[in-house]
Write an enzyme that holds these catalytic residues in place. Structure first.
Site, PDB file in Angstrom:
ATOM      1  N   LYS A 130       0.838  -1.193   0.000  1.00  0.00           N
ATOM      2  CA  LYS A 130       0.000   0.000   0.000  1.00  0.00           C
ATOM      3  C   LYS A 130       0.874   1.244   0.000  1.00  0.00           C
ATOM      4  CE  LYS A 130      -3.334  -2.522   2.846  1.00  0.00           C
ATOM      5  NZ  LYS A 130      -3.996  -2.612   4.168  1.00  0.00           N
ATOM      6  N   GLY A 190      -6.911  -3.999   1.933  1.00  0.00           N
ATOM      7  CA  GLY A 190      -8.028  -3.981   2.864  1.00  0.00           C
ATOM      8  C   GLY A 190      -7.570  -4.091   4.301  1.00  0.00           C
ATOM      9  N   LYS A 228      -5.111   5.991   3.855  1.00  0.00           N
ATOM     10  CA  LYS A 228      -5.477   5.685   5.247  1.00  0.00           C
ATOM     11  C   LYS A 228      -4.239   5.625   6.145  1.00  0.00           C
ATOM     12  CE  LYS A 228      -3.978   1.287   5.248  1.00  0.00           C
ATOM     13  NZ  LYS A 228      -3.172   0.571   6.268  1.00  0.00           N
ATOM     14  N   THR A 248      -6.717   0.741  10.935  1.00  0.00           N
ATOM     15  CA  THR A 248      -5.371   1.294  11.062  1.00  0.00           C
ATOM     16  C   THR A 248      -5.301   2.454  12.048  1.00  0.00           C
ATOM     17  OG1 THR A 248      -5.086   0.715   8.738  1.00  0.00           O
ATOM     18  CG2 THR A 248      -3.380   2.054   9.712  1.00  0.00           C
ATOM     19  N   ASN A 288       1.943   2.419  11.106  1.00  0.00           N
ATOM     20  CA  ASN A 288       1.738   3.854  10.904  1.00  0.00           C
ATOM     21  C   ASN A 288       1.151   4.504  12.150  1.00  0.00           C
ATOM     22  OD1 ASN A 288       2.258   4.456   7.820  1.00  0.00           O
ATOM     23  ND2 ASN A 288       1.257   2.474   7.927  1.00  0.00           N
TER      24      ASN A 288
END
Length: 318
Positions: free
Chosen positions: A100, A128, A183, A240, A248
């Site tokens: 990602k 996802g 995200k 997340t 992250n």
């Protein structure tokens, strides 16, 4: 026969889940392939999760099977170089990106990167809300398979579905790419918010307004609204931004607490934030939270200064 290139936590977890069905799975590891094959475990990245008997770990890329789909579980910022260096081996294969982010140099996501470097390959994206440990330990997980070829997308959906891994499909590769990339930026902001002690109400506001930024950019790039409200957008954002299993989010926590962060851990949201700031400027799109995260990550702003900059913006309708 399915091949997974990259034996980090996520690549290993996918290999484990797929091999549990009894189908042969080849897992390529850049380092320590022999040790992993002998131990039947990725002791460094995913300790405690055993590789099924039908999984084989190899160390030479030239030894991968000649047919079957290939999952690319390599970091986004390394993907372009990896594809270029191994173009002869990968040129005409079905390549499913399992990473990602946006390339910092080109601002392209994984599917577009594959198309650019290997135009004869068949690209797709697996993305996802998921953590490697959940997948490896057989916990139920739902992911999105994005592929603009409907027939190929359906075949890959069937090939990658396992008892604990439910795959949905979409032809909107742009929306799936951008949802999974953006995200991570918002997760850094939410981690910094909690690390600074601003509370859950502030995090909820950041998630909501961050999601508005995600939609703003993705829709401008041609994404479908329903993709952003699905697993690869809102679903991934919810996971997340609320769990310390997210790298992250943990990075944001460290920023908020003014603590050092392990530099060996990949934090895709940092590069993505910088790419988004440049991209948004070109497109004349307002992305204040992403801009604040880029400034936070570079040390230009403290968490307090970033919050003040966001709160001092002109009042507006939601």
């Amino acid at each position: 026969m399915i091949t997974v290139l990259g034996a980090g936590a996520f690549g290993t977890s996918l290999a484990i889940s797929l091999a549990r069905t009894g189908q042969p799975v080849t897992l390529w590891a850049r380092q320590s392939a022999e040790a992993m094959q002998a131990a039947r475990e990725n002791t460094r990245r995913l300790p405690g999760a055993q590789l099924p008997d039908s999984a084989t770990v190899i160390g030479a890329l030239s030894d991968i099977p000649a047919d079957g789909p290939i999952l690319l579980a390599v970091p986004m910022q390394q993907l372009r170089r990896f594809l270029a260096e191994n173009s002869t081996t990968l040129a005409k294969r079905t390549l499913i990106a399992a990473c990602k982010g946006l390339d910092l140099s080109t601002h392209l996501g994984p599917v577009e990167t594959i198309r650019t470097i290997l135009p004869e390959a068949q690209p797709a994206l697996l993305t996802g809300p998921s953590f490697a440990a959940d997948i490896a330990h057989g916990l139920p997980t739902a992911l999105t398979l994005a592929c603009d070829d409907p027939a190929l997308g359906k075949a890959l959906q069937e090939a990658l579905t396992t008892p604990n891994l439910r795959i949905y499909r979409t032809s909107d590769t742009t929306g799936a790419e951008l949802g999974g990339a953006l995200k991570n930026v918002i997760a850094i902001a939410c981690g910094a918010c909690i690390g600074e002690g601003m509370g859950d109400s502030a995090r909820a506001a950041l998630m909501t307004r961050g999601f508005a930024e995600m939609q703003r950019l993705a829709l401008r790039r041609g994404a479908l609204p329903e993709t952003l409200t699905g697993l690869s957008g809102f679903g991934d954002l919810a996971l997340t931004c609320t769990s310390e299993l997210s790298r992250n989010y943990r990075f944001g926590l460290a920023l908020g607490r003014q603590e050092a962060f392990d530099s060996s851990i990949t934090v895709e949201g940092v590069a993505t934030a910088n790419a988004v700031v440049a991209w948004a400027k070109e497109l004349e799109i307002d992305m204040p939270i992403c801009s604040a995260v880029a400034a936070l990550s570079s040390g230009t702003y403290s968490v307090t200064e970033a919050l003040q900059a966001l709160l001092s913006r002109p009042l507006k309708e939601e």
